[in-house]
Design a protein around this motif. Structure first.
Motif, PDB file in Angstrom:
ATOM      1  N   ARG A   1       8.404  -3.990  -4.828  1.00  0.00           N
ATOM      2  CA  ARG A   1       7.588  -2.820  -4.511  1.00  0.00           C
ATOM      3  C   ARG A   1       6.983  -2.248  -5.798  1.00  0.00           C
ATOM      4  NH1 ARG A   1      10.368   1.161  -0.344  1.00  0.00           N
ATOM      5  NH2 ARG A   1       8.305   2.093  -0.575  1.00  0.00           N
TER       6      ARG A   1
ATOM      7  N   ARG B   1       0.769  -6.031   0.818  1.00  0.00           N
ATOM      8  CA  ARG B   1      -0.407  -6.438   1.592  1.00  0.00           C
ATOM      9  C   ARG B   1      -1.710  -6.122   0.884  1.00  0.00           C
ATOM     10  NH1 ARG B   1       0.670  -6.571   7.937  1.00  0.00           N
ATOM     11  NH2 ARG B   1       2.863  -7.122   7.863  1.00  0.00           N
TER      12      ARG B   1
ATOM     13  N   GLY C   1      14.074   2.889  -1.948  1.00  0.00           N
ATOM     14  CA  GLY C   1      12.792   3.569  -1.771  1.00  0.00           C
ATOM     15  C   GLY C   1      12.581   4.702  -2.748  1.00  0.00           C
TER      16      GLY C   1
ATOM     17  N   THR D   1       0.854  -1.189   0.000  1.00  0.00           N
ATOM     18  CA  THR D   1       0.000   0.000   0.000  1.00  0.00           C
ATOM     19  C   THR D   1       0.887   1.234   0.000  1.00  0.00           C
ATOM     20  OG1 THR D   1      -1.956   1.041   0.962  1.00  0.00           O
ATOM     21  CG2 THR D   1      -0.291   0.238   2.520  1.00  0.00           C
ATOM     22  N   TRP D   2       0.303   2.407  -0.117  1.00  0.00           N
ATOM     23  CA  TRP D   2       1.091   3.623  -0.239  1.00  0.00           C
ATOM     24  C   TRP D   2       1.885   3.881   1.035  1.00  0.00           C
ATOM     25  CZ3 TRP D   2       3.143   5.739  -4.055  1.00  0.00           C
ATOM     26  CH2 TRP D   2       3.660   7.039  -3.991  1.00  0.00           C
ATOM     27  N   GLY D   3       3.189   4.053   0.886  1.00  0.00           N
ATOM     28  CA  GLY D   3       4.054   4.314   2.041  1.00  0.00           C
ATOM     29  C   GLY D   3       4.597   3.052   2.683  1.00  0.00           C
ATOM     30  N   ALA D   4       4.230   1.882   2.133  1.00  0.00           N
ATOM     31  CA  ALA D   4       4.628   0.617   2.762  1.00  0.00           C
ATOM     32  C   ALA D   4       5.712  -0.087   1.952  1.00  0.00           C
ATOM     33  CB  ALA D   4       3.419  -0.296   2.922  1.00  0.00           C
ATOM     34  N   MET D   5       6.391  -1.015   2.622  1.00  0.00           N
ATOM     35  CA  MET D   5       7.463  -1.792   2.005  1.00  0.00           C
ATOM     36  C   MET D   5       6.977  -3.169   1.561  1.00  0.00           C
ATOM     37  SD  MET D   5      10.395  -0.015   2.676  1.00  0.00           S
ATOM     38  CE  MET D   5      11.766  -1.149   2.998  1.00  0.00           C
ATOM     39  N   ASP D   6       6.094  -3.786   2.323  1.00  0.00           N
ATOM     40  CA  ASP D   6       5.698  -5.180   2.053  1.00  0.00           C
ATOM     41  C   ASP D   6       4.320  -5.255   1.398  1.00  0.00           C
ATOM     42  OD1 ASP D   6       4.654  -4.158   4.427  1.00  0.00           O
ATOM     43  OD2 ASP D   6       4.628  -6.085   5.443  1.00  0.00           O
TER      44      ASP D   6
END
Lengths: 334, 334
Positions: free
Chosen positions: B219, B153, B205, B146-151
């Motif tokens: 990502r 989900r 990132g 999801t936005w701002g996340a690394m993994d």
């Protein structure tokens, strides 16, 4: 400057009454516009109010018109907005969709000849507060080129998907089909910063993060490039062809500011699909899974769409709604 | 290599029968899979077939199961797919939505415990061919942060909006919530080219157009950044909570390849909203306005979403369906 919610609402209502709006419509429109700012959606709250008053003066928003039902068949209904206030018409239509969904499990209202509904998520919240899932979308004046094009012939047509969440803020995606709005670009140009990602094309047809270049070329970028362009066009076709109203193409041919748009409202009475069962466990599990994602180093917190509204609302209720001094002074003079 | 449509269909049907699929299901699934390739959607046609056969072998696709109605209320219905063939279940559900829409103006089916439906647009075409507008969407295994996340989900959860067009190809937006698929990235890495725009994040990132960097970081970029992430999550909640099925979070916890997904199908009998009237004029005007946009210097032709299908279909009917030699040989050996 910060203004209390009540002061905001009362001032907007006073101005609407002064410009010939009936008491019932003035009260509802003022409440929703003030609430948009209260919940942090400033662009579609107080900041848009002066334009509404101008549009009333131009005769393209007719504040005392009431939506008229043209035809109903089962759970679907066709409504003519008669160029009334966008908020009044949209609220009426999502309300009707909810009523029809009580009987048919799902209700759809197609609305023509209406005006800007301000904040799209308002009608998603309306469905959720009635315990239903909601989908709604609107077309707009042409303000974006389709994929591969130079001239603006599609709208940024906001889309809402909303699902109720008993335990907290409803889950509401409210997205326009342009990656950034002209409002966001103008703010960035004024404050002299670049957009965080491509916002459109420059005069040479190259993607650019420079807000000034996009404002100059008028080549705003669709959300997800060709994807947002495709979805924008189909939503326009849905809203205009089901409602038998204006498409974005037709809206673009009308004289003056945007008016006479077409919209679509769907309410889903999902609890009746499985009586005795509840999706609460599925919902809470999905939320927990999402918000416990591993954060990027630049991310402070992972939230679901709609989650922050409660906090912004609480803060603005306590401290007052932040308002641009000049915008507020202009409203006081209306 | 090019193979005729009939040869393709017959071979796929033969393999499905060999792996225990009943004649009725084998015929329908083979037809739709071959048709996807015929109409140019190769990734969701022949190229995905071997994976389906593998999934049948693993027991997570049960080719002879039939969808079971759990409960109907007015125009909404809850269906259990019993881990049957995704195409069979999805076709059944859009068919039921169409039936319910004949009576109620609109029908919605929520489907749980189903499998990959191959090409999302198939069910949009199905609604359009029945003279109705359609909306459908599915959740998937977690494959994107999801936005701002690394993994990863959230799923890339394809969404379809489809509106019938009598005079030509239906207007169909079929979009996954990832800007590019892993399939597209793998092809680009193999052929050593960069994506035309950011496709995801690298290990630092930062946004990157390099397919290898995104495959390494896992990502993938949501369509429209935070917007596609938001819409993906709400569609997941819609499908799983209305169907009382697996959310993307729950699918991610199941052992093995993706299975047991949740889907939603809506058919809109829009002609009944305004009997005696037709939106044909509105539709043709909007199409003409769009396709006569001023082209960018790099654009050969402006089309609406879905427009090219007729041409690809005609070409592939004439010349045969282009098939990767190795993929076809593998299917012949199944």
């Amino acid at each position: 400057m910060r203004i209390t919610f009540d002061e905001t609402k009362n001032q907007l209502e006073k101005v609407l009454l002064k410009y010939g709006c009936c008491g019932e419509h003035a009260q509802k429109a003022a409440y929703e516009i003030a609430r948009n700012s209260l919940e942090g959606v400033y662009t579609h709250g107080i900041n848009r109010f002066a334009r509404l008053i101008r549009n009333i003066g131009e005769g393209i928003v007719r504040p005392n018109e009431k939506p008229e039902t043209i035809h109903t068949f089962g759970g679907i209904e066709n409504v003519d907005g008669r160029l009334g206030l966008g908020i009044i018409n949209a609220w009426h239509c999502m309300g009707r969709a909810i009523e029809l969904a009580k009987e048919h499990g799902i209700g759809l209202i197609a609305l023509r000849n209406t005006n800007h509904w301000f904040r799209a998520a308002t009608y998603g919240h309306q469905a959720c507060d009635a315990g239903m899932a909601g989908i709604c979308f609107t077309n707009t004046i042409p303000n974006m080129p389709t994929w591969g094009a130079m001239d603006s012939r599609i709208g940024n047509n906001p889309l809402v998907f909303a699902f109720p969440h008993k335990g907290g803020p409803h889950i509401i995606a409210d997205m326009a089909m342009s990656q950034f709005s002209y409002g966001a670009l103008e703010l960035a140009r004024l404050q002299n910063y670049q957009m965080p990602m491509a916002a459109g094309f420059n005069r040479n047809g190259e993607l650019t993060t420079d807000p000034g270049e996009v404002i100059e070329s008028r080549r705003l970028l669709p959300t997800g490039y060709w994807k947002g362009a495709a979805l924008s066009f189909v939503m326009d076709i849905f809203a205009s062809c089901i409602a038998l109203g204006n498409s974005t193409a037709a809206i673009g041919r009308l004289a003056g500011d945007e008016h006479g748009v077409s919209q679509c409202f769907i309410a889903i009475n999902y609890k009746e699909i499985a009586p005795g069962n509840t999706p609460d466990g599925i919902l809470e599990d999905a939320i927990q899974n999402l918000i416990s994602s591993k954060k990027d180093k630049n991310t402070q917190r992972i939230v679901y769409s709609g989650q922050k509204i409660t906090e912004t609302r609480a803060e603005n209720l306590l401290k007052g709604i932040p308002v641009d001094d000049k915008i507020w002074e202009a409203i006081l003079k209306l």
